[in-house]
Design a protein around this motif. Structure first.
Motif, PDB file in Angstrom:
ATOM      1  N   VAL A  37      42.717  15.960  20.761  1.00  0.00           N
ATOM      2  CA  VAL A  37      42.630  15.554  19.271  1.00  0.00           C
ATOM      3  C   VAL A  37      41.934  14.560  19.367  1.00  0.00           C
ATOM      4  CG1 VAL A  37      44.834  14.670  19.490  1.00  0.00           C
ATOM      5  CG2 VAL A  37      44.509  15.178  17.161  1.00  0.00           C
ATOM      6  N   ALA A  38      41.148  13.688  17.550  1.00  0.00           N
ATOM      7  CA  ALA A  38      40.051  13.535  18.299  1.00  0.00           C
ATOM      8  C   ALA A  38      40.684  12.195  17.227  1.00  0.00           C
ATOM      9  CB  ALA A  38      38.744  14.001  17.002  1.00  0.00           C
ATOM     10  N   PRO A  39      40.004  11.479  16.928  1.00  0.00           N
ATOM     11  CA  PRO A  39      41.100   9.813  16.869  1.00  0.00           C
ATOM     12  C   PRO A  39      41.189   9.520  14.800  1.00  0.00           C
ATOM     13  CG  PRO A  39      38.629   9.435  17.786  1.00  0.00           C
ATOM     14  CD  PRO A  39      38.825  10.921  18.081  1.00  0.00           C
ATOM     15  N   THR A  40      40.419  10.279  14.389  1.00  0.00           N
ATOM     16  CA  THR A  40      41.022  10.392  12.884  1.00  0.00           C
ATOM     17  C   THR A  40      41.646  11.037  12.920  1.00  0.00           C
ATOM     18  OG1 THR A  40      38.154   9.821  12.333  1.00  0.00           O
ATOM     19  CG2 THR A  40      40.158  10.881  10.885  1.00  0.00           C
ATOM     20  N   TRP A  78      36.744  10.541  21.337  1.00  0.00           N
ATOM     21  CA  TRP A  78      37.390   9.065  21.845  1.00  0.00           C
ATOM     22  C   TRP A  78      36.318   8.975  22.780  1.00  0.00           C
ATOM     23  CZ3 TRP A  78      41.470   7.710  20.221  1.00  0.00           C
ATOM     24  CH2 TRP A  78      42.924   8.145  19.750  1.00  0.00           C
ATOM     25  N   ILE A  79      35.900   7.620  22.827  1.00  0.00           N
ATOM     26  CA  ILE A  79      34.661   6.696  23.304  1.00  0.00           C
ATOM     27  C   ILE A  79      34.708   7.331  24.949  1.00  0.00           C
ATOM     28  CG2 ILE A  79      33.192   4.634  24.627  1.00  0.00           C
ATOM     29  CD1 ILE A  79      34.983   2.910  21.521  1.00  0.00           C
ATOM     30  N   SER A  98      31.259  13.232  27.960  1.00  0.00           N
ATOM     31  CA  SER A  98      29.994  14.471  27.608  1.00  0.00           C
ATOM     32  C   SER A  98      28.849  13.804  28.418  1.00  0.00           C
ATOM     33  CB  SER A  98      29.978  14.478  26.983  1.00  0.00           C
ATOM     34  OG  SER A  98      31.758  14.426  25.383  1.00  0.00           O
ATOM     35  N   ASN A  99      28.141  12.970  28.318  1.00  0.00           N
ATOM     36  CA  ASN A  99      27.425  12.144  28.685  1.00  0.00           C
ATOM     37  C   ASN A  99      26.421  12.223  29.705  1.00  0.00           C
ATOM     38  OD1 ASN A  99      26.898  11.488  25.664  1.00  0.00           O
ATOM     39  ND2 ASN A  99      26.995   9.115  26.262  1.00  0.00           N
TER      40      ASN A  99
END
Ligand SMILES: Cc1ncc(C[n+]2csc(CCO)c2C)c(N)n1
Length: 229
Positions: A103-106, A217-218, A224-225
């Protein structure tokens, strides 16, 4: 003036930003990327699980049995309507893919805030925290349908789905419940309801932005990078 009309008026600056945000304009003119649309559905699946769970948790705590019945009934109706949506099939979205993404931060903040409103501020604030979800969609998608638009078939299916009369009638039930709760509430509780409505309205706006930005999330971004290199 009804309490809900007052809330709607107060939050108009935020609502106008929702109506004009890049996700919605891209959805309506077909320029939204399919990646952002897919991201929305993956995150929304997680959001809706919490959203329905909250209806049931609030209902359990309600002394008024008719109001409790309504919240449980809304979950059944929402599930029934959602099952008829063609979009999960069109996107070939599987539960395994949804489960593989955190689940993404926002979305996390929005969900956590709704639980906070219910658990710390009470059943009235908890109920009101659910309202902008129903109401922003109903007002926005019905207006889009009325004005007319030309977009990709899958976006059209989504707009038609969200602007359906059935959703509109669920929204009306939620507004009536909110006014009923406000009528019986003390000024202190009404103030909590007002804040709960504002916070969820602002999270609705942030939610659309999150999808366009593919927010992560950072540390997941770094992973992913690395994979992409
Ligand atoms: C972030 C977010 N906000 C609102 C909705 C809309 N929505 C979710 S459940 C429901 C009631 C009927 O199923 C409605 C209108 C959403 N999907 N995601």
């Amino acid at each position: 003036m009804k309490f809900t009309d007052q809330l709607r008026q107060e939050n108009d600056p935020v609502w106008q930003q929702i109506f004009n945000c890049p996700f919605i304009s891209g959805l309506t003119d077909g320029t939204l990327s399919m990646d952002a649309f897919r991201y929305y559905f993956i995150q929304d699946n997680k959001y809706c699980v919490a959203f329905y769970d909250l209806h049931q948790k609030i209902a359990k705590k309600m002394a008024n049995k008719e109001q409790a019945y309504l919240l449980n009934h809304l979950v059944d109706l929402c599930n029934e309507i959602t099952e008829r949506s063609p979009i999960y099939d069109e996107l070939k979205l599987t539960q395994a893919e949804i489960d593989s993404v955190p689940v993404a931060p926002t979305a996390y903040a929005y969900i956590t805030n709704m639980y906070y409103q219910f658990e710390e501020e009470g059943i009235e604030a908890g109920t009101v925290s659910l309202v902008p979800c129903y109401w922003t969609y109903t007002e926005m998608f019905q207006n889009i349908r009325k004005k007319g638009y030309s977009t990709k078939p899958v976006y059209k299916d989504f707009i038609e789905f969200c602007s359906g009369d059935e959703f509109g009638s669920l929204n009306q039930k939620m507004l009536d419940l909110t006014d009923e709760l406000a009528d019986a509430a003390t000024p202190e509780v009404r103030e909590k309801m007002r804040l709960a409505f504002q916070y969820s309205s602002e999270y609705e706006l942030q939610y659309w932005k999150m999808c366009v930005e593919h927010e992560q999330w950072i540390l997941d971004q770094k992973k992913s990078n690395l994979l992409a290199q």
